[in-house]
Design a protein around this motif. Structure first.
Motif, PDB file in Angstrom:
ATOM      1  N   MET A 119       0.734  -1.520  -0.150  1.00  0.00           N
ATOM      2  CA  MET A 119      -0.030  -0.001   0.080  1.00  0.00           C
ATOM      3  C   MET A 119       0.919   1.342   0.004  1.00  0.00           C
ATOM      4  O   MET A 119       0.578   2.334  -0.861  1.00  0.00           O
ATOM      5  CB  MET A 119      -0.967   0.047   1.200  1.00  0.00           C
ATOM      6  N   LEU A 120       1.952   1.267   0.674  1.00  0.00           N
ATOM      7  CA  LEU A 120       2.939   2.514   0.730  1.00  0.00           C
ATOM      8  C   LEU A 120       3.351   2.477  -0.630  1.00  0.00           C
ATOM      9  O   LEU A 120       3.829   3.710  -1.206  1.00  0.00           O
ATOM     10  CB  LEU A 120       3.901   2.169   1.768  1.00  0.00           C
ATOM     11  N   LYS A 121       3.720   1.524  -1.483  1.00  0.00           N
ATOM     12  CA  LYS A 121       4.350   1.584  -2.648  1.00  0.00           C
ATOM     13  C   LYS A 121       3.592   2.253  -3.674  1.00  0.00           C
ATOM     14  O   LYS A 121       3.739   3.040  -4.401  1.00  0.00           O
ATOM     15  CB  LYS A 121       4.988   0.128  -3.056  1.00  0.00           C
ATOM     16  N   ALA A 122       1.917   1.848  -3.270  1.00  0.00           N
ATOM     17  CA  ALA A 122       1.014   2.477  -4.231  1.00  0.00           C
ATOM     18  C   ALA A 122       1.114   3.947  -4.029  1.00  0.00           C
ATOM     19  O   ALA A 122       1.025   4.722  -4.867  1.00  0.00           O
ATOM     20  CB  ALA A 122      -0.135   1.733  -3.915  1.00  0.00           C
ATOM     21  N   PHE A 123       1.144   4.090  -2.678  1.00  0.00           N
ATOM     22  CA  PHE A 123       1.076   5.771  -2.310  1.00  0.00           C
ATOM     23  C   PHE A 123       2.103   6.583  -3.014  1.00  0.00           C
ATOM     24  O   PHE A 123       1.964   7.677  -3.436  1.00  0.00           O
ATOM     25  CB  PHE A 123       1.134   6.144  -1.056  1.00  0.00           C
ATOM     26  N   ARG A 124       3.304   6.024  -3.055  1.00  0.00           N
ATOM     27  CA  ARG A 124       4.596   6.502  -3.747  1.00  0.00           C
ATOM     28  C   ARG A 124       4.398   6.373  -5.030  1.00  0.00           C
ATOM     29  O   ARG A 124       4.853   7.597  -5.835  1.00  0.00           O
ATOM     30  CB  ARG A 124       5.840   5.986  -3.349  1.00  0.00           C
ATOM     31  N   THR A 125       4.041   5.554  -5.804  1.00  0.00           N
ATOM     32  CA  THR A 125       4.086   5.496  -7.187  1.00  0.00           C
ATOM     33  C   THR A 125       2.985   5.994  -8.096  1.00  0.00           C
ATOM     34  O   THR A 125       3.338   6.596  -9.060  1.00  0.00           O
ATOM     35  CB  THR A 125       4.238   3.772  -7.338  1.00  0.00           C
ATOM     36  N   ILE A 126       1.670   5.818  -7.578  1.00  0.00           N
ATOM     37  CA  ILE A 126       0.508   6.162  -8.239  1.00  0.00           C
ATOM     38  C   ILE A 126       0.746   7.780  -8.867  1.00  0.00           C
ATOM     39  O   ILE A 126       0.202   7.970  -9.905  1.00  0.00           O
ATOM     40  CB  ILE A 126      -0.752   5.875  -7.491  1.00  0.00           C
ATOM     41  N   PRO A 127       0.815   8.692  -7.792  1.00  0.00           N
ATOM     42  CA  PRO A 127       1.035   9.961  -8.395  1.00  0.00           C
ATOM     43  C   PRO A 127       1.999  10.463  -9.380  1.00  0.00           C
ATOM     44  O   PRO A 127       1.725  11.144 -10.348  1.00  0.00           O
ATOM     45  CB  PRO A 127       1.605  10.858  -7.058  1.00  0.00           C
ATOM     46  N   VAL A 128       3.218   9.545  -9.337  1.00  0.00           N
ATOM     47  CA  VAL A 128       4.297   9.648 -10.433  1.00  0.00           C
ATOM     48  C   VAL A 128       3.797   9.200 -11.837  1.00  0.00           C
ATOM     49  O   VAL A 128       3.846   9.854 -12.753  1.00  0.00           O
ATOM     50  CB  VAL A 128       5.623   9.104  -9.998  1.00  0.00           C
ATOM     51  N   VAL A 129       3.109   8.013 -11.797  1.00  0.00           N
ATOM     52  CA  VAL A 129       2.462   7.249 -12.915  1.00  0.00           C
ATOM     53  C   VAL A 129       1.502   8.330 -13.588  1.00  0.00           C
ATOM     54  O   VAL A 129       1.375   8.494 -14.943  1.00  0.00           O
ATOM     55  CB  VAL A 129       1.875   6.099 -12.826  1.00  0.00           C
ATOM     56  N   LEU A 130       0.640   8.901 -12.685  1.00  0.00           N
ATOM     57  CA  LEU A 130      -0.324  10.037 -13.381  1.00  0.00           C
ATOM     58  C   LEU A 130       0.244  11.314 -13.876  1.00  0.00           C
ATOM     59  O   LEU A 130      -0.317  11.832 -14.795  1.00  0.00           O
ATOM     60  CB  LEU A 130      -1.367  10.257 -12.191  1.00  0.00           C
ATOM     61  N   GLU A 131       1.607  11.483 -13.308  1.00  0.00           N
ATOM     62  CA  GLU A 131       2.265  12.738 -13.902  1.00  0.00           C
ATOM     63  C   GLU A 131       2.819  12.268 -15.377  1.00  0.00           C
ATOM     64  O   GLU A 131       2.802  13.223 -16.302  1.00  0.00           O
ATOM     65  CB  GLU A 131       3.459  13.084 -13.024  1.00  0.00           C
ATOM     66  N   ILE A 132       3.222  10.961 -15.500  1.00  0.00           N
ATOM     67  CA  ILE A 132       3.565  10.528 -16.685  1.00  0.00           C
ATOM     68  C   ILE A 132       2.502  10.655 -17.622  1.00  0.00           C
ATOM     69  O   ILE A 132       2.627  11.005 -18.837  1.00  0.00           O
ATOM     70  CB  ILE A 132       4.339   9.142 -16.520  1.00  0.00           C
ATOM     71  N   VAL A 133       1.512  10.021 -17.366  1.00  0.00           N
ATOM     72  CA  VAL A 133       0.178   9.990 -18.077  1.00  0.00           C
ATOM     73  C   VAL A 133      -0.268  11.528 -18.767  1.00  0.00           C
ATOM     74  O   VAL A 133      -0.512  11.753 -19.920  1.00  0.00           O
ATOM     75  CB  VAL A 133      -1.176   9.425 -17.459  1.00  0.00           C
ATOM     76  N   GLU A 134      -0.304  12.501 -17.891  1.00  0.00           N
ATOM     77  CA  GLU A 134      -0.409  13.934 -18.243  1.00  0.00           C
ATOM     78  C   GLU A 134       0.607  14.441 -19.189  1.00  0.00           C
ATOM     79  O   GLU A 134       0.103  15.012 -20.332  1.00  0.00           O
ATOM     80  CB  GLU A 134      -0.163  14.697 -16.894  1.00  0.00           C
ATOM     81  N   ASP A 135       1.853  13.956 -19.088  1.00  0.00           N
ATOM     82  CA  ASP A 135       2.977  14.186 -19.975  1.00  0.00           C
ATOM     83  C   ASP A 135       2.576  13.502 -21.571  1.00  0.00           C
ATOM     84  O   ASP A 135       2.783  14.045 -22.557  1.00  0.00           O
ATOM     85  CB  ASP A 135       4.319  13.825 -19.687  1.00  0.00           C
TER      86      ASP A 135
END
Length: 440
Positions: A119-135
């Motif tokens: 769950m902590l890995k998800a907390f760290r990872t998901i915002p970064v993935v969504l930044e990539i999607v916006e790019d």
């Protein structure tokens, strides 16, 4: 004639990258990758340069026309990409070690994708993935995102639900390893069998059928878990704990290796605690292994994937990513187990949620094979875990503490009440640098 393919790999300094290069090389006759960009961040610059130089040697040795570019500028790399693959770890292996060691101190499973650590890995990872999607929306709106950053199911859920990006497929190597192992146990070719997987990432079950439609699942259960069965070692990071034969026989389906954490929690916890005292957690073992791998990669004469990489625990990940790209690019209709939108394939789960399921991969993505309903034993655990995933994804995006606590309490591997709150508080603080959403 189709143009050459541009692929961007985010987390390009990963130790898995040589397998990715090998996968593209062996498919070059049908997947003409002309540009491969390896992207990383400043802290990963040294590894990127080491693995990037090795990638260039591998391409030269293969004699194919493909330019390998290294960069720390993600936006520069993404311009007009056809496919984007993600294989990064926010906080590097030191973050994984915290995910493993902190829960163990509270007598909870400490694991990188299950329980509190996942769950902590998800907390760290998901915002970064969504930044990539916006790019990607801005710089390569036609590109496909092929993700094998864990937790792969929750990442796929976040991209579909919150990123509003349909062109995403998540990937896990566990089903691939199961297919290879079970075909060998049956002494049959993989192509002669039909494997029907369904569930969510690291929590799926499957059945196996022969060429004439005969169900071989119970034969396999007896061979794998019966009294004469030999211990199986499918995944490097999961101990060879024997399932209870009677329980698996009642399921009438084959479990995922990760089910040991849920079906045999006490035994797995004791084993983890003992291993942590002797060799360190799996993250600490992997950190030592990676150091030796990168020493190998520095060899200016090494121009092929070394066998030692298989001990890293991610066998077939990168090769499977190459095959997904190949099947989309060439509309091949390859049968693969992937993370994709449910669309009614599993009637026990929300229609628009991400699931892990046998799918047909075509030029318009993954078409999940219809599965239907699960029996009670599978359905109960699956629905709890999917609800936990939905809460975890929401907490990762909003930074809402109460939602995070609710997800912790719902997770079967996290002790509830005050203990759940204590471990959540300690883990949030330990990862504060990578969790700005929780510390606004």
């Amino acid at each position: 004639m189709k143009k050459g393919v541009k692929i961007v790999t985010i987390g390009g300094g990963s130790s898995y990258t040589p397998e990715l290069i090998e996968g593209f090389i062996k498919r070059h006759h049908e997947l003409p990758v002309s540009e491969l960009w390896l992207v990383d961040i400043e802290v990963g610059k040294e590894k990127l340069e080491i693995v990037g130089a090795m990638a260039k040697r591998m391409i030269r040795a293969a004699g194919i026309d493909c330019e390998v570019r290294l960069t720390l500028d993600r936006r520069e790399a993404l311009i007009d990409a056809d496919f984007v693959t993600t294989q990064f770890r926010v906080g590097q292996l030191d973050a994984r070690i915290k995910d493993e060691t902190i829960p163990l101190r509270y007598d909870m499973i400490g694991q990188e994708t299950n329980g509190a650590g996942g769950m902590l890995k998800a907390f760290r990872t998901i915002p970064v993935v969504l930044e990539i999607v916006e790019d990607m929306k801005e710089l390569c709106p036609q590109a496909w995102l092929i993700n094998f950053t864990n937790p792969a199911g929750m990442v796929t859920e976040a991209v579909l639900r919150y990123g509003e990006w349909e062109k995403v497929i998540g990937l896990c190597n566990v089903p691939i390893i199961a297919v290879k192992n079970e075909a060998a146990v049956l002494e049959m070719d993989e192509e002669a069998l039909f494997f029907k997987f369904a569930g969510i990432n690291h929590l799926h079950w499957h059945r196996v059928y022969g060429q004439t439609g005969d169900d071989l699942t119970e034969v396999l259960i007896d061979k794998l878990y019966g009294p004469d069965a030999k211990p199986e070692k499918l995944v490097e990071n999961i101990k060879e704990m024997r399932f209870l034969q009677e329980q698996i026989a009642q399921l009438k389906m084959l479990p995922c290796p990760y089910h040991r954490y849920y079906y045999m929690t006490d035994s797995m916890l004791r084993e983890e605690q003992e291993e942590a005292q002797k060799e360190g957690t799996r993250g600490e073992v992997v950190k030592r292994l990676e150091e030796s791998l990168f020493e190998l990669y520095k060899d200016p004469n090494l121009n092929y994937k070394p066998q030692e990489l298989e001990k890293r625990g991610g066998a077939y990940y990168s090769d499977a990513a190459c095959e997904i790209i190949n099947s989309i690019y060439n509309n091949k209709g390859t049968k693969m187990v992937v993370n994709t939108r449910n669309r009614g394939a599993i009637s026990d789960l929300p229609y628009d949620s991400a699931i892990e399921v046998t799918s047909i991969i075509t030029s318009h993505g993954a078409e999940p094979v219809q599965f239907g309903k699960f029996p009670p034993a599978q359905r109960g655990l699956l629905q709890i875990m999917k609800a936990m995933e939905e809460l975890t994804v929401e907490a990762a995006i909003t930074g809402d503490y109460a939602t995070a606590l609710q997800a912790f309490i719902l997770n079967p591997l996290v002790t509830s009440g005050d203990t759940a709150k204590a471990v959540l508080d300690e883990m949030l603080e330990a990862h504060r640098d990578y969790l700005p959403q929780f510390f606004k």
